[in-house]
Scaffold this motif. Structure first.
Motif, PDB file in Angstrom:
ATOM      1  N   ALA C  88       3.052  -3.673  63.238  1.00  0.00           N
ATOM      2  CA  ALA C  88       1.660  -4.061  62.995  1.00  0.00           C
ATOM      3  C   ALA C  88       0.795  -3.436  64.075  1.00  0.00           C
ATOM      4  CB  ALA C  88       1.528  -5.584  63.013  1.00  0.00           C
ATOM      5  N   ALA C  89       1.277  -3.500  65.327  1.00  0.00           N
ATOM      6  CA  ALA C  89       0.535  -2.871  66.419  1.00  0.00           C
ATOM      7  C   ALA C  89       0.424  -1.380  66.163  1.00  0.00           C
ATOM      8  CB  ALA C  89       1.244  -3.137  67.748  1.00  0.00           C
ATOM      9  N   GLY C  90       1.517  -0.778  65.676  1.00  0.00           N
ATOM     10  CA  GLY C  90       1.516   0.647  65.387  1.00  0.00           C
ATOM     11  C   GLY C  90       0.470   1.002  64.335  1.00  0.00           C
ATOM     12  N   ARG C  91       0.367   0.193  63.298  1.00  0.00           N
ATOM     13  CA  ARG C  91      -0.576   0.500  62.219  1.00  0.00           C
ATOM     14  C   ARG C  91      -2.015   0.281  62.655  1.00  0.00           C
ATOM     15  NH1 ARG C  91       1.090  -0.588  56.138  1.00  0.00           N
ATOM     16  NH2 ARG C  91      -0.420   1.069  55.951  1.00  0.00           N
ATOM     17  N   LEU C  92      -2.208  -0.498  63.734  1.00  0.00           N
ATOM     18  CA  LEU C  92      -3.569  -0.749  64.202  1.00  0.00           C
ATOM     19  C   LEU C  92      -3.916   0.148  65.379  1.00  0.00           C
ATOM     20  CD1 LEU C  92      -3.430  -4.629  64.031  1.00  0.00           C
ATOM     21  CD2 LEU C  92      -4.864  -3.151  62.623  1.00  0.00           C
ATOM     22  N   SER C  93      -2.972   1.058  65.692  1.00  0.00           N
ATOM     23  CA  SER C  93      -3.146   1.875  66.890  1.00  0.00           C
ATOM     24  C   SER C  93      -4.352   2.814  66.763  1.00  0.00           C
ATOM     25  CB  SER C  93      -1.871   2.674  67.127  1.00  0.00           C
ATOM     26  OG  SER C  93      -2.151   3.777  67.941  1.00  0.00           O
ATOM     27  N   ASP C  94      -4.814   3.300  67.918  1.00  0.00           N
ATOM     28  CA  ASP C  94      -5.919   4.259  67.921  1.00  0.00           C
ATOM     29  C   ASP C  94      -5.440   5.664  67.613  1.00  0.00           C
ATOM     30  OD1 ASP C  94      -7.690   2.338  68.499  1.00  0.00           O
ATOM     31  OD2 ASP C  94      -7.729   2.685  70.666  1.00  0.00           O
ATOM     32  N   HIS C  95      -4.114   5.882  67.790  1.00  0.00           N
ATOM     33  CA  HIS C  95      -3.580   7.219  67.569  1.00  0.00           C
ATOM     34  C   HIS C  95      -3.190   7.386  66.113  1.00  0.00           C
ATOM     35  CE1 HIS C  95      -3.483   7.434  71.909  1.00  0.00           C
ATOM     36  NE2 HIS C  95      -2.786   6.295  71.919  1.00  0.00           N
ATOM     37  N   ALA C  96      -3.745   8.426  65.510  1.00  0.00           N
ATOM     38  CA  ALA C  96      -3.524   8.626  64.078  1.00  0.00           C
ATOM     39  C   ALA C  96      -2.048   8.836  63.773  1.00  0.00           C
ATOM     40  CB  ALA C  96      -4.339   9.816  63.588  1.00  0.00           C
ATOM     41  N   TRP C  97      -1.340   9.609  64.633  1.00  0.00           N
ATOM     42  CA  TRP C  97       0.067   9.905  64.332  1.00  0.00           C
ATOM     43  C   TRP C  97       0.898   8.626  64.350  1.00  0.00           C
ATOM     44  CZ3 TRP C  97       3.677   8.791  68.104  1.00  0.00           C
ATOM     45  CH2 TRP C  97       3.184   8.604  69.405  1.00  0.00           C
ATOM     46  N   LEU C  98       0.558   7.717  65.269  1.00  0.00           N
ATOM     47  CA  LEU C  98       1.306   6.472  65.370  1.00  0.00           C
ATOM     48  C   LEU C  98       1.038   5.607  64.132  1.00  0.00           C
ATOM     49  CD1 LEU C  98       3.183   5.371  67.478  1.00  0.00           C
ATOM     50  CD2 LEU C  98       1.311   4.089  68.468  1.00  0.00           C
ATOM     51  N   ARG C  99      -0.240   5.592  63.716  1.00  0.00           N
ATOM     52  CA  ARG C  99      -0.598   4.851  62.498  1.00  0.00           C
ATOM     53  C   ARG C  99       0.174   5.406  61.310  1.00  0.00           C
ATOM     54  NH1 ARG C  99      -6.013   5.130  64.114  1.00  0.00           N
ATOM     55  NH2 ARG C  99      -6.435   6.816  62.633  1.00  0.00           N
ATOM     56  N   GLY C 100       0.216   6.749  61.264  1.00  0.00           N
ATOM     57  CA  GLY C 100       0.881   7.403  60.129  1.00  0.00           C
ATOM     58  C   GLY C 100       2.354   7.030  60.082  1.00  0.00           C
ATOM     59  N   ILE C 101       3.051   7.187  61.198  1.00  0.00           N
ATOM     60  CA  ILE C 101       4.492   6.902  61.233  1.00  0.00           C
ATOM     61  C   ILE C 101       4.748   5.440  60.883  1.00  0.00           C
ATOM     62  CG2 ILE C 101       6.497   6.709  62.750  1.00  0.00           C
ATOM     63  CD1 ILE C 101       5.489   9.145  64.237  1.00  0.00           C
ATOM     64  N   SER C 102       4.001   4.548  61.518  1.00  0.00           N
ATOM     65  CA  SER C 102       4.229   3.124  61.256  1.00  0.00           C
ATOM     66  C   SER C 102       3.984   2.808  59.785  1.00  0.00           C
ATOM     67  CB  SER C 102       3.300   2.261  62.107  1.00  0.00           C
ATOM     68  OG  SER C 102       3.311   2.702  63.428  1.00  0.00           O
ATOM     69  N   GLY C 103       2.922   3.410  59.243  1.00  0.00           N
ATOM     70  CA  GLY C 103       2.603   3.167  57.833  1.00  0.00           C
ATOM     71  C   GLY C 103       3.749   3.600  56.939  1.00  0.00           C
ATOM     72  N   ALA C 151       4.944  -7.265  59.177  1.00  0.00           N
ATOM     73  CA  ALA C 151       4.007  -6.336  59.808  1.00  0.00           C
ATOM     74  C   ALA C 151       2.692  -6.335  59.040  1.00  0.00           C
ATOM     75  CB  ALA C 151       4.612  -4.928  59.848  1.00  0.00           C
ATOM     76  N   GLU C 152       2.805  -6.334  57.705  1.00  0.00           N
ATOM     77  CA  GLU C 152       1.601  -6.356  56.878  1.00  0.00           C
ATOM     78  C   GLU C 152       0.841  -7.663  57.044  1.00  0.00           C
ATOM     79  OE1 GLU C 152       1.368  -3.142  56.478  1.00  0.00           O
ATOM     80  OE2 GLU C 152       0.364  -3.596  54.603  1.00  0.00           O
ATOM     81  N   ILE C 153       1.577  -8.753  57.175  1.00  0.00           N
ATOM     82  CA  ILE C 153       0.918 -10.053  57.352  1.00  0.00           C
ATOM     83  C   ILE C 153       0.165 -10.082  58.683  1.00  0.00           C
ATOM     84  CG2 ILE C 153       1.298 -12.532  57.597  1.00  0.00           C
ATOM     85  CD1 ILE C 153       3.681 -12.286  55.774  1.00  0.00           C
TER      86      ILE C 153
END
Lengths: 304, 215, 295
Positions: C88-103, C151-153
């Motif tokens: 969840a932290a990963g998907r809310l991250s400021d870094h796009a690559w981290l958001r992408g991977i977590s997603g 994570a979604e919750i």
């Protein structure tokens, strides 16, 4: 409030459970091997000062002063754990015990480990068990990973039907009948590829006992797999079920061992040969699988 | 790739059965779930109690147990003889409709109170209010959780493999007996489900878009 | 809402409701009686089919099977919560690559049936040379599947908080991590507790899939008892007993959820956020938690 009620309920339930525990087995069940018709289990002489030079599995067991044997716990007559006593019994168990005795391990030095079919190779290669005895068909695919002593029994695919069913007499009379076995197993795939019955009549469950349940409630008409397994079920309730007795495949059962453990394999083969020759094997059969009423032919060892 | 191509006779029909199982159970649980939700908001206290009891019991029972009952206990009732595929559809419907019921009920709660009050002022009956005014609006607002429930249903179909339904969950056992690489086979099965779930997600997005405009 | 759907019943309606009540109760009682009779008729209540419950070995094994279920649930729940928090932290991250991977990770594991995941770990990994135990396979499966739902919750919970909360925190000079840990997470967790717990109920039920990969939990034991010829193969009785144990365990968890929700409601500060946000989440967040559930 609700939590409290539940907690009290649980407590009462728990007390009721622990307070009335009964020991032993159901009384109406005849003790294994004492049914009168001379089918008593043989006693095995525990050998002294045994050494199997070059066998890592044996050295490990000797060091630990106990031997771990892989078995099945859900096959009546072959390898089954009694729910009320935790004791193992059956043909495979007796073979395992006899081999253990010849290696110098008595009854109380054996630890049985129930391992289902899918994990046998893994358990043997890991060294979790010294050897494995449990409806283990010898074939080349498996020989690439492990080695086999034996065969100690010659099984073959057969049919289990209701005792009063006269309409099924062989595998060729299955058309239009419902046939049950374990999901995706070789026996049921044989039925499918040989077109012994229509596809819609094939029933698959997780275990044989579910098939047997469906057989007795007449939802299926035949259960198919190795005759040894079927005989075990038939022996449980001779008045309700019978095995046809015309095996149509060859499934030699072996004792699974580590791939390079030739020393132990030779030692076990000697033990098996002796048991076949001196009548011990026959005694074991009569007191276990033989109770189903059918006879068996002795296997010929395949030494390599 | 070979594991897939060599065993297309497995993957094809088995996934087809999965889809059939899913489609039938989805329709069944949408209908029955909505009916349960109606029970739970009905003016008759006893009906509300039945709805609540059903949802409470079913939501707290593992689906595998529901299957066990359908396949081993239900035939003892001697009502109708179900084949295993139908039994699986019924088990999945019984289980999923409890979740659908809760989703629909939360949807009913989002419809502005004025809607029902206005309808009552017009003299509509309970069934009319629910059927013509409230439910149509409620269903539109719960598309995402509804589709989530259906995705869960799609994945739950794999449990039927243990109860004599030859669907995607049973592929592993067949591959194992054929001596194929189970790891690769299972990855193909996983990919199959990812594709099916993506299709459902696309449906969800398009429904959301269309209905949010309409409102 | 439900109480504005109909008028307060008058004398006629009340009479009608009472008639419905009688009919309804009679119908349900008749149904239950019919089921009980047919079970009785087919010998499901015969003493021989229930005798197994009396043996101390069986009782001990039943308890140990329950313990195996609880053990898998405990380990799975803790790991899933950790996994969920991280991604969840990963998907809310400021870094796009981290958001992408977590997603991708979250969507991937949410799309695969839990059963297939467990099969992958239990039957698949040994082929790749990694040894696993049934326990490990069950726990890993539970962690990845329920963790990605959690994570979604979590994400939905954090996103549903008023933006002013984080803006105010940043204005006070807090760093990202600090804002997340001290300001956003406590509020989000409180608001999402009921959803989180209902996902844990799903996780508890999911442990029942373990029997398919020979993890010796309750259902495995039910199957084992059900195969005992000595007790006339009591499949239905053993399923009933084990089913009751599952329902009780799940109800205990649900009761915990209700208790926590009530306690939350008593806390005045939370009223606004939690009342509003749980509503929003049920609608917009695809909270597979409340809605989903594998087994």
């Amino acid at each position: 409030m609700r939590i409290r009620t539940l907690a009290v309920g649980l407590l009462v339930g728990g007390l009721a459970l622990t307070a009335c525990g009964k020991e032993g087995t159901p009384t109406d069940k005849p003790a294994e091997g004492q049914t009168g018709n001379a089918a008593t289990l043989p006693e095995y002489v525990v050998a002294q000062n045994v050494d199997v030079a070059g066998s890592a599995a044996f050295a490990k067991a000797k060091g630990a002063k106990k031997i771990t044997i892989g078995v099945k716990d859900d096959q009546p007559g072959l390898g089954k754990k009694d729910a009320t006593t935790g004791q193992y019994s059956g043909f495979d168990i007796e073979i395992a015990r006899m081999v253990a005795a010849s290696l110098g391990f008595g009854k109380d030095q054996i630890e049985y480990k129930a391992i289902p079919s899918a994990n046998r190779e893994q358990a043997i290669t890991n060294g979790d068990v010294a050897y494995y005895v449990g409806t283990y068909t010898i074939n080349d695919k498996r020989k690439a990973q492990i080695s086999f002593a034996g065969p100690y029994f010659q099984a073959g695919q057969d049919l289990l039907i209701r005792a009063d069913d006269t309409s099924i007499t062989s595998k060729d009379t299955l058309k239009g009948k419902k046939v049950c076995s374990v999901t995706g197993s070789t026996p049921i795939q044989n039925v499918r590829t040989q077109k012994l019955t229509e596809d819609a009549n094939i029933v698959e469950f997780q275990g044989y006992s579910q098939c047997v349940d469906k057989l007795l409630t007449k939802d299926v008409d035949a259960v198919t797999t190795d005759d040894a397994i079927l005989k075990g079920f038939a022996a449980q309730d001779k008045s309700a079920m019978k095995v046809i007795g015309q095996p149509f495949t060859k499934e030699p059962y072996g004792i699974g061992l580590g791939h390079d453990d030739k020393a132990l394999r030779d030692k076990i083969n000697d033990t098996l040969q002796k048991a076949l020759d001196d009548g011990t094997w026959q005694k074991i059969y009569d007191a276990t699988l033989g109770k189903s009423g059918s006879t068996a032919t002795k296997p010929t060892l395949e030494k390599y | 790739m070979n594991v897939l191509l060599d065993n297309l006779d497995l993957f094809g029909p088995f996934f087809l059965t999965t889809i059939e199982l899913f489609a039938l159970a989805a329709v069944g649980s949408l209908i029955f779930g909505t009916f349960l939700a109606m029970l739970r908001v009905s003016p008759v206290p006893v009906f509300r109690a039945f709805g609540t009891a059903y949802v409470t019991i079913v939501r707290n029972t593992p689906l595998t147990l529901v299957f066990l009952f359908m396949v081993f206990a239900f035939p003892l009732l001697k009502v109708v003889k179900l084949d295993y595929f139908t039994a699986a559809v019924v088990a999945l419907t019984v289980y999923t409709s409890a979740f659908i019921c809760e989703v629909v009920r939360s949807g009913i709660n989002t419809v502005p109170v004025g809607q029902a009050e206005a309808a009552r002022a017009l003299g509509l009956t309970f069934t009319q209010i629910l059927g013509q005014i409230v439910l149509p609006q409620a269903l539109r607002s719960v598309v995402p959780p509804l589709i989530s429930t259906l995705i869960a249903l799609l994945k739950n179909t794999t449990i039927a493999a243990g109860f004599s339904v030859a669907e995607a969950g049973a592929i592993r056992q067949y591959l194992s007996e054929r001596g194929e690489n189970q790891l690769v086979g299972l990855l193909w099965v996983a990919l199959g489900f990812i594709i099916l779930v993506s299709v459902l997600s696309v449906v969800q997005r398009s429904l959301e878009k269309r209905w949010s405009v309409a409102r | 809402m439900s109480n504005v759907l109909f008028d307060i019943p008058g004398p006629k309606a009340r009479l009608r409701y009472r008639a419905f009540a009688v009919i309804g109760v009679v119908a349900v009682v008749a149904l239950i009686a019919f089921v009980v009779y047919r079970f009785y008729d087919s010998g499901q209540f015969a003493p021989s089919k229930w005798e197994w419950l009396e043996y101390s070995q069986v009782q001990e094994d039943l308890l140990s099977a329950t313990w195996f279920t609880i053990k898998a649930f405990g380990a799975g729940a803790v790991l899933a919560l950790i996994f969920g928090a991280i991604f969840a932290a990963g998907r809310l991250s400021d870094h796009a690559w981290l958001r992408g991977i977590s997603g991708v990770v979250v969507e991937f594991f949410r799309a695969i049936p839990l059963l297939v995941l467990m099969f992958l770990f239990y039957y698949g990994l040994p082929i790749a040379g990694v040894q696993t135990t049934p326990f490990l396979a069950v726990v890993l499966g539970l962690m990845l599947y329920n963790g990605s739902v959690l994570a979604e919750i979590f994400r939905a919970g954090i996103q549903s908080l008023p933006r002013g909360q984080s803006e105010a925190a940043y204005a006070l000079g807090m760093r990202k991590t600090r804002v997340m840990i001290s300001v956003l997470l406590p509020q989000a967790i409180r608001a999402m507790l009921p959803t989180i717990i209902s996902q844990l109920v799903v996780l508890l039920k999911d442990t029942a899939l373990g029997f398919l990969i020979t993890y010796q939990e309750l259902l495995y034991y039910a199957k084992f008892i059900g195969s005992q010829g000595d007790f006339a193969r009591p499949i239905v009785p053993s399923t009933l007993v084990v089913g009751a144990i599952y329902v009780v365990m799940c109800l205990l968890l649900t009761a915990l959820a209700n208790y926590l929700e009530k306690r939350n409601r008593r806390n005045k500060k939370v009223i606004k956020t939690s009342a509003k946000n749980t509503g929003v989440i049920v609608l917009t967040g695809d909270a597979g938690g409340a809605a989903g559930g594998a087994a």
